[in-house]
Design a protein around this motif. Structure first.
Motif, PDB file in Angstrom:
ATOM      1  N   LYS A  80      10.445  13.963  34.418  1.00  0.00           N
ATOM      2  CA  LYS A  80       9.384  12.954  34.329  1.00  0.00           C
ATOM      3  C   LYS A  80       8.091  13.360  35.030  1.00  0.00           C
ATOM      4  CE  LYS A  80      12.696   9.248  33.811  1.00  0.00           C
ATOM      5  NZ  LYS A  80      13.194   7.971  34.264  1.00  0.00           N
ATOM      6  N   LYS A  81       7.902  14.666  35.298  1.00  0.00           N
ATOM      7  CA  LYS A  81       6.662  15.177  35.881  1.00  0.00           C
ATOM      8  C   LYS A  81       6.030  16.165  34.900  1.00  0.00           C
ATOM      9  CE  LYS A  81       7.891  14.919  40.750  1.00  0.00           C
ATOM     10  NZ  LYS A  81       8.029  15.690  41.994  1.00  0.00           N
ATOM     11  N   VAL A  82       4.734  16.026  34.686  1.00  0.00           N
ATOM     12  CA  VAL A  82       4.008  16.945  33.811  1.00  0.00           C
ATOM     13  C   VAL A  82       3.826  18.256  34.566  1.00  0.00           C
ATOM     14  CG1 VAL A  82       1.873  17.361  32.557  1.00  0.00           C
ATOM     15  CG2 VAL A  82       2.830  15.055  32.631  1.00  0.00           C
ATOM     16  N   ILE A  83       4.334  19.358  33.992  1.00  0.00           N
ATOM     17  CA  ILE A  83       4.203  20.658  34.649  1.00  0.00           C
ATOM     18  C   ILE A  83       3.198  21.556  33.943  1.00  0.00           C
ATOM     19  CG2 ILE A  83       6.515  20.569  35.622  1.00  0.00           C
ATOM     20  CD1 ILE A  83       7.336  22.641  33.427  1.00  0.00           C
ATOM     21  N   GLY A  84       2.643  21.085  32.820  1.00  0.00           N
ATOM     22  CA  GLY A  84       1.644  21.874  32.112  1.00  0.00           C
ATOM     23  C   GLY A  84       1.205  21.198  30.826  1.00  0.00           C
ATOM     24  N   LYS A  85       0.084  21.712  30.282  1.00  0.00           N
ATOM     25  CA  LYS A  85      -0.454  21.171  29.032  1.00  0.00           C
ATOM     26  C   LYS A  85      -0.786  22.321  28.086  1.00  0.00           C
ATOM     27  CE  LYS A  85      -2.479  17.145  31.241  1.00  0.00           C
ATOM     28  NZ  LYS A  85      -3.660  16.326  31.414  1.00  0.00           N
ATOM     29  N   LEU A  86      -0.630  22.046  26.795  1.00  0.00           N
ATOM     30  CA  LEU A  86      -0.941  23.011  25.738  1.00  0.00           C
ATOM     31  C   LEU A  86      -1.912  22.378  24.759  1.00  0.00           C
ATOM     32  CD1 LEU A  86       2.744  24.063  25.027  1.00  0.00           C
ATOM     33  CD2 LEU A  86       1.069  25.439  26.232  1.00  0.00           C
ATOM     34  N   GLN A  87      -2.968  23.111  24.406  1.00  0.00           N
ATOM     35  CA  GLN A  87      -3.936  22.618  23.429  1.00  0.00           C
ATOM     36  C   GLN A  87      -4.263  23.747  22.453  1.00  0.00           C
ATOM     37  OE1 GLN A  87      -7.161  21.347  25.918  1.00  0.00           O
ATOM     38  NE2 GLN A  87      -6.352  19.276  26.074  1.00  0.00           N
ATOM     39  N   GLY A 130      -5.876  28.602  15.935  1.00  0.00           N
ATOM     40  CA  GLY A 130      -6.510  29.409  16.968  1.00  0.00           C
ATOM     41  C   GLY A 130      -5.582  29.678  18.138  1.00  0.00           C
ATOM     42  N   PRO A 131      -6.115  30.337  19.172  1.00  0.00           N
ATOM     43  CA  PRO A 131      -5.304  30.602  20.361  1.00  0.00           C
ATOM     44  C   PRO A 131      -4.965  29.296  21.090  1.00  0.00           C
ATOM     45  CG  PRO A 131      -7.578  31.241  20.734  1.00  0.00           C
ATOM     46  CD  PRO A 131      -7.469  30.858  19.294  1.00  0.00           C
ATOM     47  N   VAL A 132      -3.925  29.339  21.873  1.00  0.00           N
ATOM     48  CA  VAL A 132      -3.442  28.165  22.596  1.00  0.00           C
ATOM     49  C   VAL A 132      -3.986  28.191  24.020  1.00  0.00           C
ATOM     50  CG1 VAL A 132      -1.386  26.953  23.407  1.00  0.00           C
ATOM     51  CG2 VAL A 132      -1.337  28.166  21.229  1.00  0.00           C
ATOM     52  N   LYS A 157      -4.517  26.358  37.053  1.00  0.00           N
ATOM     53  CA  LYS A 157      -4.901  27.624  36.426  1.00  0.00           C
ATOM     54  C   LYS A 157      -4.883  27.453  34.912  1.00  0.00           C
ATOM     55  CE  LYS A 157      -2.837  30.497  39.992  1.00  0.00           C
ATOM     56  NZ  LYS A 157      -1.764  31.458  40.275  1.00  0.00           N
ATOM     57  N   LYS A 158      -5.812  28.142  34.257  1.00  0.00           N
ATOM     58  CA  LYS A 158      -5.881  28.098  32.795  1.00  0.00           C
ATOM     59  C   LYS A 158      -5.660  29.494  32.239  1.00  0.00           C
ATOM     60  CE  LYS A 158      -8.736  24.070  32.749  1.00  0.00           C
ATOM     61  NZ  LYS A 158      -9.733  23.301  32.104  1.00  0.00           N
ATOM     62  N   ARG A 159      -4.876  29.547  31.174  1.00  0.00           N
ATOM     63  CA  ARG A 159      -4.579  30.810  30.502  1.00  0.00           C
ATOM     64  C   ARG A 159      -4.666  30.614  28.995  1.00  0.00           C
ATOM     65  NH1 ARG A 159       0.642  33.245  33.679  1.00  0.00           N
ATOM     66  NH2 ARG A 159      -0.459  33.741  35.590  1.00  0.00           N
ATOM     67  N   THR A 160      -4.554  31.709  28.273  1.00  0.00           N
ATOM     68  CA  THR A 160      -4.566  31.663  26.813  1.00  0.00           C
ATOM     69  C   THR A 160      -3.312  32.337  26.294  1.00  0.00           C
ATOM     70  OG1 THR A 160      -6.969  31.799  26.832  1.00  0.00           O
ATOM     71  CG2 THR A 160      -5.887  32.273  24.757  1.00  0.00           C
ATOM     72  N   ALA A 161      -2.701  31.741  25.275  1.00  0.00           N
ATOM     73  CA  ALA A 161      -1.498  32.296  24.645  1.00  0.00           C
ATOM     74  C   ALA A 161      -1.717  32.407  23.146  1.00  0.00           C
ATOM     75  CB  ALA A 161      -0.299  31.398  24.944  1.00  0.00           C
ATOM     76  N   GLN A 162      -0.900  33.217  22.501  1.00  0.00           N
ATOM     77  CA  GLN A 162      -1.014  33.408  21.055  1.00  0.00           C
ATOM     78  C   GLN A 162      -0.274  32.330  20.268  1.00  0.00           C
ATOM     79  OE1 GLN A 162      -2.971  35.720  19.574  1.00  0.00           O
ATOM     80  NE2 GLN A 162      -3.644  36.132  21.655  1.00  0.00           N
ATOM     81  N   GLY A 215       3.042  29.889  25.217  1.00  0.00           N
ATOM     82  CA  GLY A 215       2.448  29.019  26.222  1.00  0.00           C
ATOM     83  C   GLY A 215       3.505  28.254  27.004  1.00  0.00           C
ATOM     84  N   MET A 216       4.533  27.771  26.309  1.00  0.00           N
ATOM     85  CA  MET A 216       5.631  27.076  26.989  1.00  0.00           C
ATOM     86  C   MET A 216       6.337  28.010  27.959  1.00  0.00           C
ATOM     87  SD  MET A 216       7.489  24.525  24.310  1.00  0.00           S
ATOM     88  CE  MET A 216       8.817  24.353  25.474  1.00  0.00           C
ATOM     89  N   HIS A 217       6.556  29.261  27.548  1.00  0.00           N
ATOM     90  CA  HIS A 217       7.198  30.230  28.434  1.00  0.00           C
ATOM     91  C   HIS A 217       6.364  30.460  29.688  1.00  0.00           C
ATOM     92  CE1 HIS A 217      10.670  31.377  26.049  1.00  0.00           C
ATOM     93  NE2 HIS A 217       9.889  31.404  24.980  1.00  0.00           N
TER      94      HIS A 217
END
Length: 76
Positions: free
Chosen positions: A31-38, A43-45, A53-58, A63-65
């Motif tokens: 029940k705790k948010v550990i990250g967000k994906l957009q 396009g890239p995630v 911290k912000k990163r980019t995934a393919q 991104g989940m990993h």
């Protein structure tokens, strides 16, 4: 001595911003948010970790990993 592996349930929740052209997801553990994906269309995630911290995934899976790795290293 090795740690025992624990089973942790990870949920992927669509937010209100989610549309056909824009994907907006929250990764939730206990029940705790550990990250967000957009992602816009194909396009890239954009990945936002709990630490800010912000990163980019393919892909969404990649991104989940990233989010789960960060959680396992620092929060567990």
């Amino acid at each position: 001595m090795a740690k025992r592996k624990k089973q942790i349930e990870v949920e992927l929740i669509e937010t209100k911003k989610n549309t056909d052209d824009f994907t907006d997801l929250e990764v939730v553990v206990r029940k705790k948010v550990i990250g967000k994906l957009q992602q816009e269309k194909d396009g890239p995630v954009a990945v936002e970790l709990k630490s800010g911290k912000k990163r980019t995934a393919q892909s969404i899976d990649e991104g989940m990993h990233m989010i789960i790795e960060e959680y396992n290293l620092h929060d567990e």
